[in-house]
Design a protein around this motif. Structure first.
Motif, PDB file in Angstrom:
ATOM      1  N   GLU A  90      20.714  46.428  10.724  1.00  0.00           N
ATOM      2  CA  GLU A  90      19.632  46.524  10.962  1.00  0.00           C
ATOM      3  C   GLU A  90      19.337  45.694   9.231  1.00  0.00           C
ATOM      4  OE1 GLU A  90      18.053  49.712  13.713  1.00  0.00           O
ATOM      5  OE2 GLU A  90      18.042  50.180  11.985  1.00  0.00           O
ATOM      6  N   HIS A 122      18.850  39.991  19.119  1.00  0.00           N
ATOM      7  CA  HIS A 122      17.672  40.568  18.447  1.00  0.00           C
ATOM      8  C   HIS A 122      17.147  41.646  19.198  1.00  0.00           C
ATOM      9  CE1 HIS A 122      19.666  36.934  16.933  1.00  0.00           C
ATOM     10  NE2 HIS A 122      19.466  37.396  15.899  1.00  0.00           N
ATOM     11  N   ILE A 124      13.488  44.206  17.292  1.00  0.00           N
ATOM     12  CA  ILE A 124      12.761  44.472  16.340  1.00  0.00           C
ATOM     13  C   ILE A 124      12.146  45.790  16.090  1.00  0.00           C
ATOM     14  CG2 ILE A 124      11.281  42.383  15.583  1.00  0.00           C
ATOM     15  CD1 ILE A 124       8.806  43.500  17.778  1.00  0.00           C
ATOM     16  N   PHE A 173      14.548  44.525  11.707  1.00  0.00           N
ATOM     17  CA  PHE A 173      14.545  43.649  12.603  1.00  0.00           C
ATOM     18  C   PHE A 173      16.125  44.543  12.360  1.00  0.00           C
ATOM     19  CE2 PHE A 173      16.401  40.452   9.674  1.00  0.00           C
ATOM     20  CZ  PHE A 173      17.317  39.638  10.320  1.00  0.00           C
TER      21      PHE A 173
END
Length: 376
Positions: A90, A122, A124, A173
């Protein structure tokens, strides 16, 4: 088995220093605009080390809105960092309760980042921290088909999330995969906001900006729930609704968010003459354009790319340089302490790292005086 984790930093150009949160816009209602043909301001172009053109501009005069961008980055992608690991990692910006005190009650509308590893997954993420105890409070996976790689992506949160009192936040992210062709963490080259840029791998939290002079390219877009659509008459077309970007009189991008004030031309070729123009859009009214030209130049050889293998490594790591980009290699730990120094005597340099403990390390290549990766 010991695993040697390598970060590769490729640094280009200089940038303006940002010593605090980048507060790009004021959090006030959209003002009535007397001149509906109000254009954007201060259009700039910059060619970066990924060989594409970046355009940035400023809001039209006397225009503002109810969103705000918080970021430790200056918005410019200059640097790419790679982590040689095979698990989720991250990239995060750290905001203390003092940093966000004036935004308590504001909603996190979007999280923006620049994805680079096209084969990686990916998400968030938002972490809360209370008394140094970190808790993952928001995670949203993103389908790669919905991402534009090597440019800013503004991801809407699927669920409401609001800042609260007396909490610290890590916002950014996640990505997985190794660094063999997958650049993971995009960075700028502005003056780092120390202890604000973090990398989280497994159970390890590492402060990136203590070791390298970069800020991670991440933006948090906030929305003020108390100020939406107050006294705005959209029928008069005096509310800024976005921008249009043109290349040689052809529209190449329609931007529908007023706070997105940049565009990356990933198809840019330096051998071509290009005139870029940007207009402000007010409903169905388009402003006069502001333009900037790129004049073709001869081939330019960029040499910021290195090859490092194997990565991860146990006993030896080979660093392959190109075009005499520097004469000194240093390996340091995440705190910035130099552990190994080697002179560049050939294109392929093999370094013994058997005595290094398992962990994350920084490799820099460059001039003996600057100790940075440079490019011709």
């Amino acid at each position: 088995m010991k695993r040697f984790l390598v970060f590769l930093i490729a640094v280009c150009f200089s940038a303006n220093a940002f010593a605090q949160i980048t507060k790009q816009q004021d959090n006030v209602n959209v003002e009535q605009i007397e001149d509906e043909n109000n254009p954007v301001q201060n259009l700039n172009k910059i060619q970066n080390n990924l060989d594409y053109m970046m355009l940035t501009w400023e809001l039209p005069q006397n225009t503002s809105y109810d969103e705000k961008i918080l970021s430790w980055s200056d918005d410019m992608l200059y640097t790419i960092s790679a982590a040689g690991i095979h698990e989720e990692q991250e990239a995060l910006h750290y905001f203390t309760s003092e940093d966000v005190a004036e935004y308590v009650g504001w909603k996190v509308k979007q999280i923006a980042f620049i994805p680079l590893g096209t084969e990686n997954t990916h998400s968030i993420v938002i972490w809360e921290e209370i008394d140094e105890e970190k808790t993952l409070v928001y995670e949203q996976e993103i389908n790669n088909e919905n991402l534009a790689f090597r440019e800013w992506n503004y991801i809407d949160l699927d669920e409401d999330f609001y800042f609260e009192n007396n909490k610290n936040y890590y916002i950014g992210f996640s990505s997985d995969g190794d660094s063999n062709g997958h650049w993971i963490f995009p960075c700028d080259n502005s003056e780092p906001n120390y202890e604000k840029n973090w990398v989280h791998v497994g159970d390890t939290w590492s402060c990136l900006d203590l070791a390298v002079n970069v800020n991670l390219c991440i933006k948090t877009i906030l929305e003020n729930p108390d100020g939406k659509d107050i006294n705005i008459d959209n029928s008069k077309n005096n509310k800024l609704t976005g921008y249009r970007v043109y290349a040689n009189n052809e529209i190449v991008k329609e931007i529908k968010e007023p706070y997105i004030v940049c565009y990356f031309d990933t198809e840019f070729e330096s051998a071509n003459d290009i005139e870029y123009c940007v207009t402000a859009v007010y409903g169905d009214v388009e402003s006069e354009s502001l333009c900037v030209e790129h004049v073709s130049v001869d081939d330019i050889a960029y040499s910021s790319r290195l090859e490092i293998y194997p990565n991860p490594a146990n006993d030896f790591v080979t660093i392959k340089t190109h075009n005499n980009i520097g004469d000194l290699i240093t390996i340091s730990d995440i705190s910035g302490r130099t552990l190994i120094t080697e002179e560049v005597t050939a294109d392929d340099i093999q370094i013994n790292i058997a005595d290094l403990a398992k962990g994350l390390y920084i490799i820099k290549v460059g001039d003996k005086s600057e100790k940075l990766i440079i490019r011709d």
